[in-house]
Design an enzyme around this catalytic site. Structure first.
Site, PDB file in Angstrom:
ATOM      1  N   GLY B   8       1.154  -0.938  -0.341  1.00 57.61           N
ATOM      2  CA  GLY B   8       0.205   0.196   0.166  1.00 57.61           C
ATOM      3  C   GLY B   8       1.023   1.382   0.389  1.00 57.61           C
ATOM      4  O   GLY B   8       1.965   1.570   0.632  1.00 57.61           O
ATOM      5  N   ALA B  11      -1.209   6.884   2.620  1.00 51.58           N
ATOM      6  CA  ALA B  11      -1.210   7.372   3.970  1.00 51.58           C
ATOM      7  C   ALA B  11      -0.616   6.486   4.841  1.00 51.58           C
ATOM      8  O   ALA B  11       0.861   6.617   5.342  1.00 51.58           O
ATOM      9  CB  ALA B  11      -2.622   8.257   4.351  1.00 51.58           C
ATOM     10  N   ALA B  12      -1.603   5.615   4.907  1.00 51.32           N
ATOM     11  CA  ALA B  12      -0.735   4.344   6.078  1.00 51.32           C
ATOM     12  C   ALA B  12       0.517   3.954   5.593  1.00 51.32           C
ATOM     13  O   ALA B  12       1.414   4.031   6.351  1.00 51.32           O
ATOM     14  CB  ALA B  12      -1.277   3.803   6.234  1.00 51.32           C
ATOM     15  N   CYS B  43      -8.076  13.291   0.646  1.00 48.36           N
ATOM     16  CA  CYS B  43      -9.198  14.275   0.637  1.00 48.36           C
ATOM     17  C   CYS B  43      -8.685  15.671   0.425  1.00 48.36           C
ATOM     18  O   CYS B  43      -9.806  16.560   0.412  1.00 48.36           O
ATOM     19  CB  CYS B  43      -8.512  15.030   2.933  1.00 48.36           C
TER      20      CYS B  43
END
Lengths: 510, 510
Positions: B8, B11-12, B43
């Site tokens: 991934g 963000a994380a 966002c």
């Protein structure tokens, strides 16, 4: 029927009266105030002067009639000259008629506020030289600007009020200079943060001179001796006249108006509550101010604002044997009780407890005045309220810049021998990519080795200042940084970067 | 050399990689992501679509090259198909070349995020129908608006993203309708507060229909059978082709483009990471959307945004035997460790602990993803970090209105059988007399009889929303209202009434 007397009609006094009424519907409540206006938002004066607030009446939270409807009797233009705790009486004089009355009380709230501290500078009573403390001051400054259209303004003092007046004068198109005696402006912030404010002002075309002393306020070219002689003559008159009448009358007059000035004075029509002794006015110059002479230079100044701090109005309390505390403010406990039974004090005339240090402090602010007044009013009406204290929060806006602080500064830690560490960051008020994202500088101070939060300071643009409230709350709750490092603060691009500046600053410690 | 694999790249994932590098300079760090873009601010997409943010590149926090400079190797367009904890290996496929590799790891961070939950509505794959989840979605919507100039938009779902898209479409001049299945919009706030938002939208000319179900997204008048046949044909193709390729290709095409569509598909050039199975697209309509059919009416809609929530991407983890928690998100402890040793999870695919209730919750938000990612990265690199949890803070802006919440709502208290009391006030964002003073509505919820703060909700204008942070901090610190009633919050007329709305609300309880 028991009677509560409140002395003072602004934030603390009227809060006390209103809360006393809510606490005890039976109580007789009487308020005496030297001023004409009551219950006004003094903090709004710079924005009234700038014209952003059109009518001074907008600053009035509640009118005398509104208080009357709640059975609170307000006597404006009445001065309390004497307080006798033994007999539970006060001596009141009407500033309109001169009539004196003795009034008894069952409980008393002293909310006499503070007065502008006017530096003993020659020429300080010249037309065009103002302090800013009450509605009359605000009206006089606005009138002077509108009528005389001064092109240059010097603000003596770089604290919050001085800085707010920078914005006000700048809006009126004056070229503005700030002169501050201390080594920095915003003396209640640390040097590094104050330097950011100073640089901003300079970038915006404001002149700022620190570590500089004002020596004299100079007027138009009049023979200095004549001027001085006229001043002496008026001073003699003033000494003889009703104690209070002074500056408002003289300002806006030239030497030739002196005779009329005297006449008005004798009738006691002009008064300035905060300048209670004519001696305080110093050398009276009758020509309008034109220049400010400092120990380093001469500055053009068709308007001068003296914003050099305040002193608590505590002579009445002191004369009555009430104990004073730090900075000669009235000592109160957390019920707002003074050393004399049945007498409470609140607002700018009283001390407060600093919740970070536990020490007695004098930090006169409108918001504290309201809270203290409410507490005093409740207790004076038979209730049992507590106001624990403050954490030293303050905020101001100067042009686009927002300045805020809470808790202790580094300087205060050093003075108090508190072991601390500190981190300062620069971040953005919004997500970096969102329109209007602007700089915010944030300084956090924590105790060593406990990690307890001690204070924070903020300098930044729209949206920066009120972030201080998170620190104010955390200080009140005695938080350690470790408890704050993952705070679930609100995030969306228009409001914050994904890590709010608060979190970025706190995480610097880990 | 030990190897950390991160699955991934938003963000994380990228937070994990970056923090792992800072924790352990020796570690080999590899990131696989199905997407082309990494490390972007999802966002910010509504503001990119509105044009307030001009280039999508502005949304990228850090590029692949910048990560490479930190010895973090990022492989975009790579899908992890299998995870084998026993052998500590993963199976990776390049979405560009189809090449498969087996990669071993010493520690693993799963940050696979969440996918848009697309309601099974016929016509949901028509051109002009969009979800909003990643950069590709944002680019497609903006392109569609610029090229097709739709005059009407229907937003399905009245949560934060739906509301943010109201602003976006309104800025583009579309007439906007929100359709929400629940009895209210902003489902994570209480009904009374949501009603304020709804009334505001209606006043601003936005249509809002609640308790209304979308039945179909209808296109231009084409023979329905032809359309269906074409859809079936493409679906077959998709089933046979590389699993991921789907909507981007089809959207913007008409039925006659089908052959080209197939060709592109076979080359694997189009993909949408969050729609992993073509079956999810439903009935494929090839003519652009023109109307939305609900159970109550028919609405003109030349653009449709599906903003109906998300589901965590946890199939990979589940298949590997990793324990799932609430809402099928990956269960983690406060070190972000999953049930399998050496494997961590963070962000929109993982649960969090609610600090007010102590319960496991699924509240996927960018700010939490960053914090969890950082924690996971530090621990996966041999550190020992803890992320205690969230208090359910959220904020959104819709046109001039700011909406925020934290802690528990009244509805949540009822559901959990928590005894509570609540007060709601209306106040001003600034001193009443200061220009721009506007309404703020604030609702506070406290536990009975303990007085512990449980939650707060805000609806108001500029400066209202971020006040929620004071409550978020107080919740984290477990404060009782009694400790908050005299908070020393910052006051000056441009920032607040003399009693900040926060204090007014809290003092309603006393």
């Amino acid at each position: 029927m028991a009677r509560l007397v409140v002395i003072g009609g602004v934030a603390a006094g009227m809060s006390a009266a209103a809360k006393a009424r809510r606490t005890n519907p039976e109580l007789e409540i009487i308020v005496y105030t030297e001023e004409k206006h009551i219950s006004y938002g003094a903090c709004g004066l710079p924005y009234y002067i700038s014209g952003e607030i059109e009518q001074e009446s907008r600053l009035i939270a509640r009118t005398i009639e509104q208080f009357a409807a709640q059975q609170i009797k307000v006597y404006p233009r009445h001065r309390v000259d004497k307080l006798n705790p033994a007999s539970q009486t006060i001596q009141v004089v009407s500033l309109e008629t001169g009539e004196q009355t003795e009034v008894s009380y069952d409980s008393l709230v002293i909310a006499t506020g503070a007065s502008a501290l006017i530096p003993p500078v020659p020429g300080r009573a010249r037309p065009g030289v103002f302090k800013l403390r009450n509605v009359e001051d605000g009206m006089a400054i606005r009138r002077y600007i509108e009528e005389k259209k001064p092109r240059s303004g010097v603000i003596v003092g770089g604290g919050y009020i001085g800085l707010e007046m920078v914005e006000t004068l700048h809006r009126h198109g004056l070229s503005v200079t700030v002169v501050e005696m201390a080594p920095q402006i915003v003396p209640n912030m640390d040097e590094d943060m104050a330097a950011l404010v100073q640089q901003y002002l300079i970038d915006r075309g404001i002149q700022v001179f620190t570590q500089e002393k004002v020596l004299a306020l100079v007027g138009e070219e009049v023979a200095a001796n004549d001027n001085r002689a006229a001043g002496d003559q008026l001073r003699t008159t003033l000494d003889a006249g009703p104690g209070n009448a002074a500056v408002d009358l003289v300002q806006g007059k030239t030497a030739v108006d002196l005779v009329q000035g005297k006449a008005a004075l004798v009738q006691g029509k002009a008064a300035d509550a905060s300048l209670t002794r004519p001696q305080e006015m110093g050398d009276i110059g009758f020509s309008p101010v034109r220049r400010v002479l400092t120990d380093r230079r001469e500055l053009a100044a068709e308007l001068v604002i003296l914003a050099t701090g305040v002193i608590p109005n505590t002579r009445l309390a002191q004369a009555a044997g009430i104990e004073l505390g730090v900075r000669q403010a009235i000592r109160v406990n957390n019920r707002m009780a003074t050393s004399v039974h049945g007498i409470y004090a609140a607002g700018d005339c009283a001390v407060a407890t600093h919740l970070v240090t536990g020490e007695e402090v004098y930090i006169p602010l409108g918001t504290t005045a309201n809270k203290q007044g409410r507490t005093a009013g409740e207790n004076a009406a038979g209730g049992n309220a507590v106001f624990k204290g403050v954490v030293g929060t303050g905020i101001a806006k100067v042009l686009e810049l927002e300045i805020a602080r809470t808790g202790l500064t580094e300087r205060e830690c050093l003075l108090k021998n508190i072991s601390y560490s500190t981190k300062t960051i620069r971040s953005k008020t919004r997500a970096g990519y969102y329109p209007g994202a602007a700089n915010i500088h944030l300084k956090v101070i924590a105790e060593k080795p406990s990690g307890r939060l001690l204070g924070a300071q903020i300098v930044g643009y729209t949206g920066a200042g009120k972030r201080i409230d998170v620190f104010a709350a955390a200080l009140t709750l005695g938080a350690k940084l470790e408890q704050l490092k993952d705070l679930d603060l609100a995030y969306a691009p228009p409001f914050s970067p994904v890590y709010d500046p608060i979190l970025i600053a706190i995480n610097q410690f880990f």
